[in-house]
Structure formats: C-alpha cells, structure tokens
Motif scaffolding. Sequence first.
Motif, PDB file in Angstrom:
ATOM      1  N   SER A 291     -10.988  13.780 -22.292  1.00 17.69           N
ATOM      2  CA  SER A 291     -10.729  13.581 -23.735  1.00 17.69           C
ATOM      3  C   SER A 291     -11.945  13.993 -24.556  1.00 17.69           C
ATOM      4  O   SER A 291     -12.417  13.254 -25.425  1.00 17.69           O
ATOM      5  CB  SER A 291     -10.359  12.122 -24.009  1.00 17.69           C
ATOM      6  OG  SER A 291      -9.266  11.714 -23.232  1.00 17.69           O
TER       7      SER A 291
ATOM      8  N   GLY B  71      -5.197  20.030 -25.513  1.00 15.58           N
ATOM      9  CA  GLY B  71      -4.489  21.008 -26.332  1.00 15.58           C
ATOM     10  C   GLY B  71      -5.411  22.142 -26.736  1.00 15.58           C
ATOM     11  O   GLY B  71      -6.628  21.947 -26.897  1.00 15.58           O
TER      12      GLY B  71
ATOM     13  N   HIS C 281      -5.787  23.576 -29.516  1.00 16.82           N
ATOM     14  CA  HIS C 281      -6.437  23.390 -30.810  1.00 16.82           C
ATOM     15  C   HIS C 281      -7.712  22.551 -30.717  1.00 16.82           C
ATOM     16  O   HIS C 281      -8.461  22.456 -31.697  1.00 16.82           O
ATOM     17  CB  HIS C 281      -5.461  22.736 -31.799  1.00 16.82           C
ATOM     18  CG  HIS C 281      -5.065  21.336 -31.442  1.00 16.82           C
ATOM     19  ND1 HIS C 281      -4.284  21.036 -30.349  1.00 16.82           N
ATOM     20  CD2 HIS C 281      -5.347  20.153 -32.041  1.00 16.82           C
ATOM     21  CE1 HIS C 281      -4.099  19.729 -30.284  1.00 16.82           C
ATOM     22  NE2 HIS C 281      -4.732  19.163 -31.288  1.00 16.82           N
ATOM     23  N   LYS C 282      -7.985  21.978 -29.544  1.00 21.07           N
ATOM     24  CA  LYS C 282      -9.182  21.155 -29.377  1.00 21.07           C
ATOM     25  C   LYS C 282     -10.328  21.883 -28.673  1.00 21.07           C
ATOM     26  O   LYS C 282     -11.437  21.365 -28.601  1.00 21.07           O
ATOM     27  CB  LYS C 282      -8.839  19.893 -28.582  1.00 21.07           C
ATOM     28  CG  LYS C 282      -7.762  19.018 -29.221  1.00 21.07           C
ATOM     29  CD  LYS C 282      -7.508  17.775 -28.389  1.00 21.07           C
ATOM     30  CE  LYS C 282      -6.453  16.882 -29.025  1.00 21.07           C
ATOM     31  NZ  LYS C 282      -6.271  15.618 -28.265  1.00 21.07           N
TER      32      LYS C 282
ATOM     33  N   SER D  24      -3.600  21.619 -20.958  1.00 22.19           N
ATOM     34  CA  SER D  24      -2.248  21.992 -21.374  1.00 22.19           C
ATOM     35  C   SER D  24      -1.891  23.401 -20.925  1.00 22.19           C
ATOM     36  O   SER D  24      -0.723  23.785 -20.948  1.00 22.19           O
ATOM     37  CB  SER D  24      -2.108  21.888 -22.896  1.00 22.19           C
ATOM     38  OG  SER D  24      -2.819  22.926 -23.557  1.00 22.19           O
TER      39      SER D  24
ATOM     40  N   ARG E 275       2.430   7.042 -26.074  1.00 22.34           N
ATOM     41  CA  ARG E 275       1.943   8.042 -27.022  1.00 22.34           C
ATOM     42  C   ARG E 275       2.817   8.096 -28.267  1.00 22.34           C
ATOM     43  O   ARG E 275       2.490   8.796 -29.218  1.00 22.34           O
ATOM     44  CB  ARG E 275       1.879   9.419 -26.358  1.00 22.34           C
ATOM     45  CG  ARG E 275       0.902   9.441 -25.199  1.00 22.34           C
ATOM     46  CD  ARG E 275       0.693  10.832 -24.655  1.00 22.34           C
ATOM     47  NE  ARG E 275      -0.004  11.674 -25.608  1.00 22.34           N
ATOM     48  CZ  ARG E 275      -0.741  12.738 -25.254  1.00 22.34           C
ATOM     49  NH1 ARG E 275      -0.859  13.061 -23.988  1.00 22.34           N
ATOM     50  NH2 ARG E 275      -1.320  13.473 -26.166  1.00 22.34           N
TER      51      ARG E 275
ATOM     52  N   SER F 147      -0.881   9.401 -30.557  1.00 25.38           N
ATOM     53  CA  SER F 147      -0.195  10.639 -30.179  1.00 25.38           C
ATOM     54  C   SER F 147      -1.035  11.527 -29.276  1.00 25.38           C
ATOM     55  O   SER F 147      -0.504  12.397 -28.581  1.00 25.38           O
ATOM     56  CB  SER F 147       0.196  11.426 -31.432  1.00 25.38           C
ATOM     57  OG  SER F 147      -0.955  12.031 -32.031  1.00 25.38           O
TER      58      SER F 147
ATOM     59  N   THR G  94      -3.038  13.813 -30.296  1.00 21.84           N
ATOM     60  CA  THR G  94      -3.172  15.151 -30.886  1.00 21.84           C
ATOM     61  C   THR G  94      -4.371  15.282 -31.820  1.00 21.84           C
ATOM     62  O   THR G  94      -4.690  16.373 -32.260  1.00 21.84           O
ATOM     63  CB  THR G  94      -1.908  15.517 -31.679  1.00 21.84           C
ATOM     64  OG1 THR G  94      -1.736  14.575 -32.749  1.00 21.84           O
ATOM     65  CG2 THR G  94      -0.680  15.488 -30.780  1.00 21.84           C
ATOM     66  N   THR G  95      -5.032  14.153 -32.140  1.00 20.97           N
ATOM     67  CA  THR G  95      -6.101  14.191 -33.138  1.00 20.97           C
ATOM     68  C   THR G  95      -7.404  14.731 -32.540  1.00 20.97           C
ATOM     69  O   THR G  95      -7.622  14.687 -31.337  1.00 20.97           O
ATOM     70  CB  THR G  95      -6.344  12.797 -33.736  1.00 20.97           C
ATOM     71  OG1 THR G  95      -6.741  11.899 -32.685  1.00 20.97           O
ATOM     72  CG2 THR G  95      -5.092  12.268 -34.400  1.00 20.97           C
TER      73      THR G  95
END
Length: 345
Positions: free
Chosen positions: A152, A178, A180-181, A197, A249, A334, A336-337
């Motif tokens: 994470s 993800g 985007h991270k 992912s 989640r 979620s 996703t942050t």
Amino acid sequence: MRARKVVIAKAGGYGQLRVENLNQVSPGPGEVSVVTEAIGVNYADCVIRMGLYASAKEYVGWPITPGFEFAGTVDAVGPGVEDVSPGARVFGVTRFGGYATHVVVPRHQVYALPAKLSMEQAAGFPAVFLTAYFALFELAHPRPGANVLVHSAAGGVGSALLQLGRLAGCRMVGVVGGTHKVEAARALGADVVIDKSREDLWAAARRAAPGGYDVVLDANGVATLRDSYRHLASPGKLVIYGFHSMLPRQGGRPNYAKLAWDWLRTPRFNPLALTNDNASVLAFNLSYLFERREVLTEGMARLLGWVEEGKVVSPQVTRFPLDAVADAHKALESGTTVGKLVLVP
C-alpha cells in the motif's frame, strides 16, 4: 464557529456517523484547547466505526468520536501551560476525539505548525508519519542498502514509509493497487514500484530482490502476510500494523463470516520455525503508545526536522467537509485513494 463533533453511537455502517452539537470543555491543568481547521482521516477510524478496534472499546466505548490528528488555532490554555498562547497555529495528536471543531489535549501532544505545511497537510501528518517512524526506526532498524518492501505504498503510511526508508539509505520497493498510484509512489522514493493490478505481485517482488527482503511492512493482513514472510531474506523482519484485507471495500459493514474465515487463515508464527528461518515478526498499534511520551516527542522532533530540511513532504491531501464524513470513509475503504484524506469543519 458552532461547536460540533462526529459521534458514532454504535457499531455499523456509514449511517452511524452523525454530526452533533458539542459542549465545549475548558482545558484543565497542562492542557490546550484548539479550534480545528482540518482533521486527519485514517483507516483506523473506519475500523472504529465497524466496532472492531480493540483500543477504542478499551479506552472509550460507545458512543465515541473517532480521530487521531488535527490542525488548527489554540483558543485557550489550562493552568501551567506557559509556552503556547491563544492564537498559535498548531497541529497535534489525540487518542480518539479528533473529529470535532474543538479538541482539548495535553500540551505535549500539540506542536507548532511547520512553515512548510498547510493546515490540511499538517492534519494528515502525525498519525501516518509516527506509524512509519515507529515501524522503521523503533522496530525494524534497517541498515543502509537494505531491501525494504512496502505494501500500500501510495497510501498515507505507505507514503511516509517510502520517504523514511529513503532517508535511512534503503532500497525501497513499493506495492500499489492501481496504475494511477505508480507515479505517486515513485515520486516519494520507491526505487521499484509493483502495480499488482497489472502484474503478479510476488513474481515481481522476487525479480526486484532475488535474495529476499530485509524488511517487509504489511498492513494487509491475511491477503499477503504468509507470502510477505516467505519473501524475507535471512535474517529478515516482517512488521505488521494492520489487517485491511479482512475488511470490506464497499458497503461499510464487516462480513462476519469472512472475518471468521480470514481469522482462521491468518498465519500463526511458530517460535521454533522463526528461529530456524532466522526471521522476526513484529507488530504494534500506535494508539497504545500515547503513554510513551518519549517515543512521541523524539519521533516528532526528528520528523519535523526532516520537514524543515525539505527531506520529508506531506502526502497528497484530499479534502472533505465535516458533514461529508461518510463520503470520506467510503473513499478510504475503497482502496482507490492516494495520500491522505482530511475533514474540514
């Protein structure tokens, strides 16, 4: 400002988060009262709402106002407090009670707002950075050049771990959930970023450190603990500070059948096997460390020194109004942050 706080009357979903009027309390001896301008949101707050956070039950019970960190302006000081005055811009930590427009805490839990941090950044700073600091410097003690795996890695604690590991001279491998991270983790100091992912997590982890990891930092729980241990070097240390994968989640309510199954599947570490494997398993909960004043004071002093030197930066911040606290919890759960979420009264 009308004094308000978030109250959870009993364990449950997002509907249990109620904003109520707050009866203000004057600071007692050695205490400071702060009008908050931003409040940090942590995954532990969600676990408290679900009724699964042991120290919340031990120290407070129901009803409870969650929240471990805040930033704002001092509005009053109690007897014996002479080194901070009303009007001072500060941030601080509290063992629960932080989701409020006004908080009262012991003087040693409040710090001057650094020039390089905004109120929102400061409110999201102490819980994650003290967690990361304790994990790395009090428990793991990695040597320069150590291979360190951070799960994470784009979240609040993960962002802090990447930066502190880099300061310690470690080779940091960050895992994100993800695409985007990826860039966020790389910008914060990850030498290698594994996007689970899009690729097999453990195959990529083996490629990044064929000899294993000197330290693995894991808050996922049953989803990764067994493999985190298997990918330790000899000697190696697994540091555990959460069990996120056991919790939902979406929906906001725990699935007790899944919890029971995950509990049964959670690895038990045998001391004979640990000795033979030349490995260590360490774990902690920051909410039990508030009596250890020297740990908080020393850790925060070093962290703030690194902030002033520009060696540590606050994670990316996403703001939510206090009245939208349920939305903040939904977003955090979620997965996703990126970075930290803060509530703004």
